[in-house]
Structure formats: C-alpha cells, structure tokens
Design a protein around this motif. Structure first.
Motif, PDB file in Angstrom:
ATOM      1  N   ASP A 130       0.833  -1.034   0.282  1.00  0.00           N
ATOM      2  CA  ASP A 130       0.123  -0.043  -0.628  1.00  0.00           C
ATOM      3  C   ASP A 130       0.969   1.070  -0.362  1.00  0.00           C
ATOM      4  O   ASP A 130       1.749   1.899   0.834  1.00  0.00           O
ATOM      5  CB  ASP A 130      -0.735   0.286   1.274  1.00  0.00           C
ATOM      6  CG  ASP A 130      -2.059   0.717   1.028  1.00  0.00           C
ATOM      7  OD1 ASP A 130      -1.386   2.130   0.358  1.00  0.00           O
ATOM      8  OD2 ASP A 130      -2.690   1.365   2.378  1.00  0.00           O
ATOM      9  N   VAL A 140      -0.221   6.649   1.703  1.00  0.00           N
ATOM     10  CA  VAL A 140      -0.833   6.219   3.500  1.00  0.00           C
ATOM     11  C   VAL A 140      -0.118   7.534   4.242  1.00  0.00           C
ATOM     12  O   VAL A 140       1.507   7.667   4.456  1.00  0.00           O
ATOM     13  CB  VAL A 140       0.127   5.159   4.662  1.00  0.00           C
ATOM     14  CG1 VAL A 140      -0.797   5.170   5.731  1.00  0.00           C
ATOM     15  CG2 VAL A 140      -0.681   3.680   3.530  1.00  0.00           C
ATOM     16  N   ALA A 170      -0.642  -2.263   9.979  1.00  0.00           N
ATOM     17  CA  ALA A 170       0.166  -2.219   8.174  1.00  0.00           C
ATOM     18  C   ALA A 170      -0.102  -3.836   8.609  1.00  0.00           C
ATOM     19  O   ALA A 170      -0.590  -5.048   7.025  1.00  0.00           O
ATOM     20  CB  ALA A 170       0.814  -1.882   7.907  1.00  0.00           C
ATOM     21  N   LEU A 228       0.021  -6.322   4.997  1.00  0.00           N
ATOM     22  CA  LEU A 228       0.483  -5.976   3.886  1.00  0.00           C
ATOM     23  C   LEU A 228       2.060  -6.064   4.752  1.00  0.00           C
ATOM     24  O   LEU A 228       2.724  -6.265   5.302  1.00  0.00           O
ATOM     25  CB  LEU A 228       0.580  -4.112   4.412  1.00  0.00           C
ATOM     26  CG  LEU A 228      -1.008  -3.629   3.414  1.00  0.00           C
ATOM     27  CD1 LEU A 228      -1.001  -2.168   3.973  1.00  0.00           C
ATOM     28  CD2 LEU A 228      -0.999  -3.986   2.290  1.00  0.00           C
ATOM     29  N   ILE A 278       4.430  -0.592   3.170  1.00  0.00           N
ATOM     30  CA  ILE A 278       4.067   0.685   2.929  1.00  0.00           C
ATOM     31  C   ILE A 278       4.614   2.079   2.650  1.00  0.00           C
ATOM     32  O   ILE A 278       5.419   1.824   2.423  1.00  0.00           O
ATOM     33  CB  ILE A 278       2.673   0.701   4.544  1.00  0.00           C
ATOM     34  CG1 ILE A 278       3.735   1.117   5.266  1.00  0.00           C
ATOM     35  CG2 ILE A 278       1.965  -0.071   4.830  1.00  0.00           C
ATOM     36  CD1 ILE A 278       3.352   1.712   6.818  1.00  0.00           C
ATOM     37  N   ALA A 331      -4.154   2.213  -4.465  1.00  0.00           N
ATOM     38  CA  ALA A 331      -3.641   2.081  -2.944  1.00  0.00           C
ATOM     39  C   ALA A 331      -4.433   2.831  -2.270  1.00  0.00           C
ATOM     40  O   ALA A 331      -5.663   3.140  -3.047  1.00  0.00           O
ATOM     41  CB  ALA A 331      -1.822   3.051  -3.064  1.00  0.00           C
ATOM     42  N   ILE A 359      -5.933   1.355   5.451  1.00  0.00           N
ATOM     43  CA  ILE A 359      -4.812   0.964   5.458  1.00  0.00           C
ATOM     44  C   ILE A 359      -4.846  -0.283   4.427  1.00  0.00           C
ATOM     45  O   ILE A 359      -5.448  -0.806   5.267  1.00  0.00           O
ATOM     46  CB  ILE A 359      -3.805   1.143   6.635  1.00  0.00           C
ATOM     47  CG1 ILE A 359      -3.797   2.284   7.195  1.00  0.00           C
ATOM     48  CG2 ILE A 359      -3.191   0.256   6.102  1.00  0.00           C
ATOM     49  CD1 ILE A 359      -2.456   2.711   8.791  1.00  0.00           C
ATOM     50  N   GLY A 360      -4.304  -0.943   3.679  1.00  0.00           N
ATOM     51  CA  GLY A 360      -4.137  -2.003   2.942  1.00  0.00           C
ATOM     52  C   GLY A 360      -5.904  -2.343   2.496  1.00  0.00           C
ATOM     53  O   GLY A 360      -5.840  -3.124   1.883  1.00  0.00           O
ATOM     54  N   ARG A 376      -4.467  -2.800  -2.691  1.00  0.00           N
ATOM     55  CA  ARG A 376      -3.377  -2.688  -1.969  1.00  0.00           C
ATOM     56  C   ARG A 376      -2.973  -2.780  -4.436  1.00  0.00           C
ATOM     57  O   ARG A 376      -3.455  -4.084  -4.740  1.00  0.00           O
ATOM     58  CB  ARG A 376      -3.063  -3.927  -1.578  1.00  0.00           C
ATOM     59  CG  ARG A 376      -4.128  -4.919  -2.221  1.00  0.00           C
ATOM     60  CD  ARG A 376      -3.629  -6.490  -0.164  1.00  0.00           C
ATOM     61  NE  ARG A 376      -4.422  -5.533   0.398  1.00  0.00           N
ATOM     62  CZ  ARG A 376      -3.633  -6.428   1.809  1.00  0.00           C
ATOM     63  NH1 ARG A 376      -3.324  -7.650   1.814  1.00  0.00           N
ATOM     64  NH2 ARG A 376      -4.884  -5.767   3.120  1.00  0.00           N
TER      65      ARG A 376
END
Ligand code: ZN
Ligand code: ZN
Length: 242
Positions: free
Chosen positions: A9, A12, A33, A38, A41, A200, A209-210, A213
């Motif tokens: 990702d 962020v 994350a 993931l 990042i 992303a 977050i994630g 991806r």
C-alpha cells in the motif's frame, strides 16, 4: 533469482497531514499494516517527509518495509507520489520542497493539526506552514527533482477529478519520465495507454490502510525492486490490483 508476492500500500498519510486522523501515529500505522497482511507501505504526507523516519523506526522489529515517500502538490495542483530509496534522501527532498512551499500559516481550526510526532505518536512540535498548498514548482520541476534523487514518481489518483494530472491537465505529457500511475478504482481501462498502474488506499484513517493494495512479484521489498517491477524486468511485475 527468486521472486515472491509482496502486498504493498504505497500511499498512506500520517497525522502530519492536516486532513488525516490524529490516530495515524507511527505505531498505529505499522501495527495496522501488519494486521492487514501488508509487506510494504509508503508514507506519503502532503508536501512533507517529517514523519517518515519515525514510521520506519516503528516498523523496525516488524515484518513490514516502510518506503520513505511524500505526496507532492505541484503548481498545477497535481498530486504526485514521490518514493525514495532512503529516509536521508527523503529528508533532503523535504528540505527542498519546504523552500518551495508558500509561507502560509496553518489554521488548525480550519484545516486540522499538523503534528510532527515520535514513534509512539507523542507530539514533538507542530508544522506551522500549511502543508496542503501547491508548491511553486512546476510538474516538470517536481518530476525532475524526484528523478535526480533516484526516486520513483507516480501521479496520484489519476482517475479522480480533483488534484490529479488528468483532472488538471487533461492528459499526461508523454515525455514525463514517470514509473506508473496510481488509480483508485479497479478498472484498468482508466489507465492511460502505455503506463503501468498501481492502486493504494490513500489512507487518512487507520481502517483504510490496506483496503486497496498492489501485489508485486519482486525479489525483495526495496524501492529498487519496486522500480524494476514497474518496468516488468526479469520476472518482476505487478500481478494484481485489489
Ligand atoms: Zn492526493
Ligand atoms: Zn493522499
């Protein structure tokens, strides 16, 4: 040579971005994350790299690679992800960018706070210049500055109207040396012909977050390998946007 899949990702934000949630502390980001499975990042705050080092430090004992990056806003109001091979290069880029950021003070009541934090998330000081502004650097100057530092430049969210290269210019100048474009949707038909695409989350809060991806086949989770993956070199490539 052995390649394997890495889930990345690459966009962020931390709490330093005024529009990001204050829960976006280094520790919270890296834990989330890892929880999201993931492998990589990239920190990408608006026009600043001042929280990247602490996010990298927070990930030191975790199975997570943090790429030192920034989301730059050019004079044309175009957002560009800039990713670098080391935090030292990012911090030098940050100093350059800061000189080209207009001297406008942030009003936290209007835009939100811009805390520079330690890895636990404790506030060390506040960035006083408003970060969500256009630099007095053209798109070409930004792209060149990133290339001069061996970084990767990826125009951000090109399938959005606001602050995207296509939204602002209507097209991608073909001579621009860019590695790929970032799309937020899953339709690759929004990708201009001839460009690799990544996706992303553009996360401004933890739960994001994630959620989007890019899966890469790489030998190792490094910027150099990502760059080679974007060029489909030697069995490396982007395998999936999800
Ligand atoms: Zn953006
Ligand atoms: Zn962003």
């Amino acid at each position: 040579m052995m390649v394997r899949v890495y889930a990345a990702d690459l966009h962020v934000h931390t709490c330093l971005s005024p529009c990001a949630d204050e829960e976006m502390s280094p520790k919270n980001i890296v834990r989330t994350a890892v929880g999201q499975m993931l492998d990589i990042i990239a920190v990408a705050d608006h026009n600043s790299g001042k929280n990247a080092r602490v996010v990298m430090e927070a990930a030191a004992d975790l199975p997570l690679t943090v790429i030192a990056g920034m989301e730059v806003q050019s004079r044309e109001e175009v957002h560009l992800l800039s990713l670098f091979g080391s935090v030292e290069i990012l911090e030098e880029w940050d100093a350059f960018v800061y000189q080209h950021l207009p001297d406008v003070r942030n009003d936290p009541d209007v835009f939100g706070y811009q805390p520079i934090v330690d890895k636990e998330g404790y506030v060390l000081r506040f960035e006083e210049k408003l970060l969500i502004n256009s630099l007095d650097l053209s798109l070409e100057e930004v792209v060149k500055g990133i290339a001069d530092r061996d970084g990767i430049c990826i125009p951000a969210h090109v399938d959005r109207e606001a602050f995207s290269i296509i939204g602002q210019l209507g097209y991608i100048p073909p001579e621009l040396p860019i590695a790929a474009v970032e799309i937020m949707g899953r339709q690759r038909d929004t990708v201009p012909e001839g460009y690799e695409a990544v996706t992303a989350s553009d996360a401004h809060f933890l739960r994001a977050i994630g959620t989007k991806r890019t899966l890469f086949l790489l030998e190792a989770p490094t910027l150099e390998e990502i760059h080679r993956g974007l060029r489909s070199e030697g069995g490396r490539r982007v395998t999936e946007l999800s």
